[in-house]
Motif scaffolding. Structure first.
Motif, mmCIF file in Angstrom:
data_model
loop_
_atom_site.group_PDB
_atom_site.id
_atom_site.type_symbol
_atom_site.label_atom_id
_atom_site.label_comp_id
_atom_site.label_asym_id
_atom_site.label_seq_id
_atom_site.Cartn_x
_atom_site.Cartn_y
_atom_site.Cartn_z
ATOM 1 N N LEU A 65 25.337 -23.543 -2.365
ATOM 2 C CA LEU A 65 25.485 -24.920 -2.484
ATOM 3 C C LEU A 65 25.087 -25.746 -1.195
ATOM 4 O O LEU A 65 24.910 -26.942 -1.388
ATOM 5 C CB LEU A 65 26.749 -25.249 -2.900
ATOM 6 C CG LEU A 65 27.500 -24.774 -4.321
ATOM 7 C CD1 LEU A 65 28.948 -24.774 -4.623
ATOM 8 C CD2 LEU A 65 26.626 -25.056 -5.335
ATOM 9 N N PHE A 66 25.239 -25.412 -0.143
ATOM 10 C CA PHE A 66 24.768 -26.171 1.037
ATOM 11 C C PHE A 66 25.778 -26.982 1.401
ATOM 12 O O PHE A 66 26.940 -26.844 1.079
ATOM 13 C CB PHE A 66 23.447 -26.443 1.005
ATOM 14 C CG PHE A 66 22.570 -25.073 0.972
ATOM 15 C CD1 PHE A 66 22.012 -24.366 2.136
ATOM 16 C CD2 PHE A 66 21.966 -25.155 -0.224
ATOM 17 C CE1 PHE A 66 21.229 -23.293 1.841
ATOM 18 C CE2 PHE A 66 20.838 -24.079 -0.268
ATOM 19 C CZ PHE A 66 20.820 -23.012 0.679
ATOM 20 N N ALA A 67 25.289 -28.155 1.763
ATOM 21 C CA ALA A 67 26.081 -29.345 2.438
ATOM 22 C C ALA A 67 26.757 -30.177 1.341
ATOM 23 O O ALA A 67 27.804 -30.448 1.292
ATOM 24 C CB ALA A 67 25.378 -30.230 3.477
ATOM 25 N N GLY A 68 25.781 -30.971 0.580
ATOM 26 C CA GLY A 68 26.477 -31.989 -0.261
ATOM 27 C C GLY A 68 25.441 -32.208 -1.611
ATOM 28 O O GLY A 68 24.303 -31.534 -1.599
ATOM 29 N N PRO A 69 26.059 -32.949 -2.568
ATOM 30 C CA PRO A 69 25.208 -33.110 -3.698
ATOM 31 C C PRO A 69 23.838 -33.574 -3.682
ATOM 32 O O PRO A 69 22.860 -33.314 -4.222
ATOM 33 C CB PRO A 69 26.071 -34.055 -4.655
ATOM 34 C CG PRO A 69 27.120 -34.630 -3.458
ATOM 35 C CD PRO A 69 27.215 -33.750 -2.496
ATOM 36 N N GLN A 70 23.680 -34.451 -2.736
ATOM 37 C CA GLN A 70 22.287 -35.077 -2.526
ATOM 38 C C GLN A 70 21.277 -34.148 -1.796
ATOM 39 O O GLN A 70 20.153 -34.505 -1.919
ATOM 40 C CB GLN A 70 22.159 -36.365 -1.852
ATOM 41 C CG GLN A 70 23.041 -37.629 -2.570
ATOM 42 C CD GLN A 70 22.783 -38.918 -2.446
ATOM 43 O OE1 GLN A 70 21.531 -39.033 -1.941
ATOM 44 N NE2 GLN A 70 23.466 -39.812 -2.677
ATOM 45 N N ALA A 71 21.642 -33.019 -1.151
ATOM 46 C CA ALA A 71 20.861 -32.074 -0.747
ATOM 47 C C ALA A 71 20.650 -30.932 -1.594
ATOM 48 O O ALA A 71 19.986 -30.179 -1.288
ATOM 49 C CB ALA A 71 21.576 -31.428 0.586
ATOM 50 N N LEU A 72 21.276 -31.022 -2.977
ATOM 51 C CA LEU A 72 21.228 -29.914 -3.925
ATOM 52 C C LEU A 72 19.991 -30.048 -5.027
ATOM 53 O O LEU A 72 19.705 -29.037 -5.431
ATOM 54 C CB LEU A 72 22.617 -29.734 -4.691
ATOM 55 C CG LEU A 72 23.625 -29.661 -3.675
ATOM 56 C CD1 LEU A 72 24.868 -29.354 -4.519
ATOM 57 C CD2 LEU A 72 23.620 -28.142 -2.812
ATOM 58 N N GLY A 73 19.689 -31.432 -5.274
ATOM 59 C CA GLY A 73 18.829 -31.560 -6.210
ATOM 60 C C GLY A 73 19.311 -32.100 -7.335
ATOM 61 O O GLY A 73 20.912 -32.253 -7.478
#
Length: 240
Positions: A17-25
């Motif tokens: 998932l990495f860092a946060g929703p806006q970095a996810l797509g």
């Protein structure tokens, strides 16, 4: 689940998932309750210049499908004929979004969806085959392959001479992509990786010439692992 297993699960989730929703797509953001409208709206349109080319491609495809596609025979024989695959390659279906320099059409993903709709309304099996080859089978190579890898593999994958597959799913991994258990360890001289594990339910695997295989590789200097994609061919030692 003990503490160590729980920590491993958290680590795998963070890795995915990495860092946060806006970095996810956009799609992963939805799972966290975020709807970022300007990522998807206004609804994308096919550029006018490409629309003309797409209309021509669809007309050519319809003619080919009307003449060559027999969905009932495919269902009875549980096999997509080689001459149909060759024909799909000739009309450009197997490399719609691939760059022209590798023999593709350079279409947008939306234009490719129009092509899949045209095939799917006649034969879902053929549409799934095309999608597995094009949208995931060669996708990693298109997005992340080196120039040398693209030159070596894409022309034959785009024209249908060779076929691609995407090997992620395992007994304990599929929708839970972070739970991949197949390992890939470097040889002592560092020239190769040795993959150990089993994949299952891989669309096109039995007929693929090139597979993108997901496996866990060690992180030097730690006991952690990361998921890495490998290009694998059926003629490699140990492939079954």
């Amino acid at each position: 689940m003990n503490k160590v297993e729980r920590q491993k699960e958290i680590q795998q989730a963070e890795e995915l998932l990495f860092a946060g929703p806006q970095a996810l797509g956009f799609a992963k953001g939805l799972f966290q309750g975020h709807f970022v409208a300007d990522w998807v709206l206004p609804y994308p349109r096919i550029p006018a210049a490409q629309q003309t080319e797409l209309d021509h491609s669809l007309a050519e495809l319809r003619k080919f499908l009307d003449e060559k596609l027999d969905p009932a025979a495919i269902d009875r024989q549980a096999e997509i004929p080689r001459d149909l695959i060759d024909g799909l390659g000739r009309v450009g279906v197997l490399g719609m979004t691939a760059p022209a320099e590798y023999g593709g059409r350079g279409f947008t993903q939306m234009a490719n969806c129009k092509v899949l709709e045209e095939i799917g309304r006649r034969c879902a099996s053929t549409s799934v085959f095309v999608n597995a080859h094009h949208s995931i089978g060669i996708r990693a190579l298109l997005l992340f392959g080196t120039h040398e890898q693209k030159q070596k593999w894409l022309p034959k994958l785009v024209n249908g001479e060779q076929l691609g597959a995407f090997a992620l799913t395992e007994r304990e991994a599929g929708s839970d992509a972070a739970n991949v258990q197949m390992t890939a360890r470097p040889t002592e001289d560092g020239s190769h990786f040795i993959l150990n594990g089993e994949k299952r339910y891989i669309t096109n695997a039995a007929i693929a010439h090139v597979l993108t295989v997901m496996a866990r590789t060690p992180v030097p200097g730690s006991n952690k692992t990361v998921i890495t994609a490998f290009l694998v061919t059926p003629d490699m030692p140990g492939f079954e």
